[in-house]
Scaffold this motif. Structure first.
Motif, mmCIF file in Angstrom:
data_model
loop_
_atom_site.group_PDB
_atom_site.id
_atom_site.type_symbol
_atom_site.label_atom_id
_atom_site.label_comp_id
_atom_site.label_asym_id
_atom_site.label_seq_id
_atom_site.Cartn_x
_atom_site.Cartn_y
_atom_site.Cartn_z
ATOM 1 N N LYS A 152 73.788 -26.856 -55.853
ATOM 2 C CA LYS A 152 74.274 -26.486 -57.186
ATOM 3 C C LYS A 152 74.633 -27.741 -57.992
ATOM 4 C CE LYS A 152 77.593 -23.283 -59.229
ATOM 5 N NZ LYS A 152 78.663 -22.326 -58.924
ATOM 6 N N TRP A 153 75.277 -28.691 -57.341
ATOM 7 C CA TRP A 153 75.664 -29.932 -58.000
ATOM 8 C C TRP A 153 74.435 -30.745 -58.389
ATOM 9 C CZ3 TRP A 153 75.642 -35.108 -55.928
ATOM 10 C CH2 TRP A 153 76.276 -36.030 -56.743
ATOM 11 N N LEU A 154 73.429 -30.819 -57.502
ATOM 12 C CA LEU A 154 72.206 -31.563 -57.800
ATOM 13 C C LEU A 154 71.432 -30.922 -58.953
ATOM 14 C CD1 LEU A 154 70.950 -32.549 -54.246
ATOM 15 C CD2 LEU A 154 71.922 -34.039 -56.001
ATOM 16 N N LYS A 155 71.379 -29.581 -59.008
ATOM 17 C CA LYS A 155 70.716 -28.907 -60.122
ATOM 18 C C LYS A 155 71.397 -29.241 -61.446
ATOM 19 C CE LYS A 155 68.817 -24.817 -57.870
ATOM 20 N NZ LYS A 155 68.940 -23.348 -57.735
ATOM 21 N N ARG A 156 72.714 -29.212 -61.428
ATOM 22 C CA ARG A 156 73.469 -29.518 -62.642
ATOM 23 C C ARG A 156 73.225 -30.967 -63.074
ATOM 24 N NH1 ARG A 156 79.362 -27.599 -62.152
ATOM 25 N NH2 ARG A 156 78.299 -25.600 -62.119
ATOM 26 N N LEU A 157 73.142 -31.871 -62.111
ATOM 27 C CA LEU A 157 72.896 -33.278 -62.398
ATOM 28 C C LEU A 157 71.500 -33.475 -62.985
ATOM 29 C CD1 LEU A 157 74.515 -35.903 -62.046
ATOM 30 C CD2 LEU A 157 73.311 -36.229 -59.892
ATOM 31 N N LYS A 158 70.499 -32.775 -62.430
ATOM 32 C CA LYS A 158 69.135 -32.871 -62.951
ATOM 33 C C LYS A 158 69.054 -32.334 -64.369
ATOM 34 C CE LYS A 158 66.649 -32.689 -58.586
ATOM 35 N NZ LYS A 158 65.736 -31.909 -57.727
ATOM 36 N N GLU A 159 69.754 -31.229 -64.641
ATOM 37 C CA GLU A 159 69.751 -30.665 -65.996
ATOM 38 C C GLU A 159 70.358 -31.636 -66.996
ATOM 39 O OE1 GLU A 159 71.733 -26.909 -65.809
ATOM 40 O OE2 GLU A 159 70.122 -25.964 -64.666
ATOM 41 N N LYS A 160 71.433 -32.314 -66.605
ATOM 42 C CA LYS A 160 72.039 -33.304 -67.494
ATOM 43 C C LYS A 160 71.089 -34.457 -67.749
ATOM 44 C CE LYS A 160 76.937 -32.538 -66.572
ATOM 45 N NZ LYS A 160 78.180 -33.127 -66.065
ATOM 46 N N ASN A 161 70.373 -34.893 -66.711
ATOM 47 C CA ASN A 161 69.420 -35.992 -66.882
ATOM 48 C C ASN A 161 68.268 -35.589 -67.791
ATOM 49 O OD1 ASN A 161 70.874 -37.750 -65.288
ATOM 50 N ND2 ASN A 161 69.718 -37.292 -63.426
ATOM 51 N N LYS A 162 67.786 -34.348 -67.664
ATOM 52 C CA LYS A 162 66.708 -33.858 -68.531
ATOM 53 C C LYS A 162 67.164 -33.803 -69.985
ATOM 54 C CE LYS A 162 64.068 -31.165 -65.236
ATOM 55 N NZ LYS A 162 63.603 -29.815 -64.832
ATOM 56 N N LYS A 163 68.393 -33.309 -70.208
ATOM 57 C CA LYS A 163 68.931 -33.248 -71.576
ATOM 58 C C LYS A 163 69.069 -34.642 -72.161
ATOM 59 C CE LYS A 163 71.399 -28.893 -71.103
ATOM 60 N NZ LYS A 163 72.717 -28.238 -71.060
ATOM 61 N N ALA A 164 69.494 -35.604 -71.339
ATOM 62 C CA ALA A 164 69.638 -36.980 -71.809
ATOM 63 C C ALA A 164 68.275 -37.582 -72.142
ATOM 64 C CB ALA A 164 70.346 -37.827 -70.758
ATOM 65 N N GLU A 165 67.253 -37.287 -71.340
ATOM 66 C CA GLU A 165 65.910 -37.787 -71.611
ATOM 67 C C GLU A 165 65.359 -37.191 -72.911
ATOM 68 O OE1 GLU A 165 63.403 -37.045 -68.256
ATOM 69 O OE2 GLU A 165 64.559 -38.367 -66.944
ATOM 70 N N ILE A 166 65.590 -35.905 -73.115
ATOM 71 C CA ILE A 166 65.118 -35.248 -74.343
ATOM 72 C C ILE A 166 65.815 -35.847 -75.553
ATOM 73 C CG2 ILE A 166 65.125 -33.059 -75.608
ATOM 74 C CD1 ILE A 166 64.688 -31.670 -72.881
ATOM 75 N N ALA A 167 67.109 -36.097 -75.435
ATOM 76 C CA ALA A 167 67.855 -36.691 -76.546
ATOM 77 C C ALA A 167 67.362 -38.113 -76.836
ATOM 78 C CB ALA A 167 69.343 -36.687 -76.239
ATOM 79 N N ASN A 168 67.027 -38.861 -75.791
ATOM 80 C CA ASN A 168 66.534 -40.226 -75.974
ATOM 81 C C ASN A 168 65.139 -40.236 -76.589
ATOM 82 O OD1 ASN A 168 68.845 -41.371 -74.946
ATOM 83 N ND2 ASN A 168 68.020 -41.570 -72.876
#
Length: 128
Positions: A110-126
């Motif tokens: 669950k923690w790893l999924k949440r971390l991946k989602e945050k990284n994807k959102k950060a990549e999209i924002a960048n």
């Protein structure tokens, strides 16, 4: 918030520990096996909640059934002068570790999924 609850729990444990009567050696094996049986049921209940198949009737009957059976094994072992309760401890502790592994894997995933989602959102924002 959790730190406050832990602190309050520790203070209550110290206060109760200082004022509670000592458990005699005669009954300590009964108490130990009962606590281990109860903890096994609690970890099993948490695991079944994670697997989404929790049933309160099964939990309650398992909780009291395990505790009563383990106490009866301890009594029988004392009558026969054999430490039968050690077998129950091995089984219950083994199941506790298995359930704890399932719980740990669930929360790590669950923690790893949440971390991946945050990284994807950060990549999209960048990218924008």
């Amino acid at each position: 918030m959790i730190a406050i609850a832990i602190l309050i729990g520790c203070m209550l444990g110290v206060i109760l520990g200082m004022n509670a009567p000592m458990i005699s050696y005669t009954y300590s094996s009964y108490l130990a096996i009962s606590v281990i049986a109860a903890l096994d049921s609690v970890f099993g209940g948490i695991t079944s909640v994670i697997k989404k198949n929790f049933d309160l009737k099964i939990f309650i009957t398992g909780f009291f059934g395990n505790a009563i059976l383990s106490i009866l094994l301890t009594i029988l072992g004392q009558k026969l002068n054999v430490d039968i309760y050690l077998a129950a401890i091995v089984v219950f502790v083994g199941r506790m570790f298995t359930n704890l592994a399932i719980i740990r894997r669930y929360y790590v995933d669950k923690w790893l999924k949440r971390l991946k989602e945050k990284n994807k959102k950060a990549e999209i924002a960048n990218d924008e």
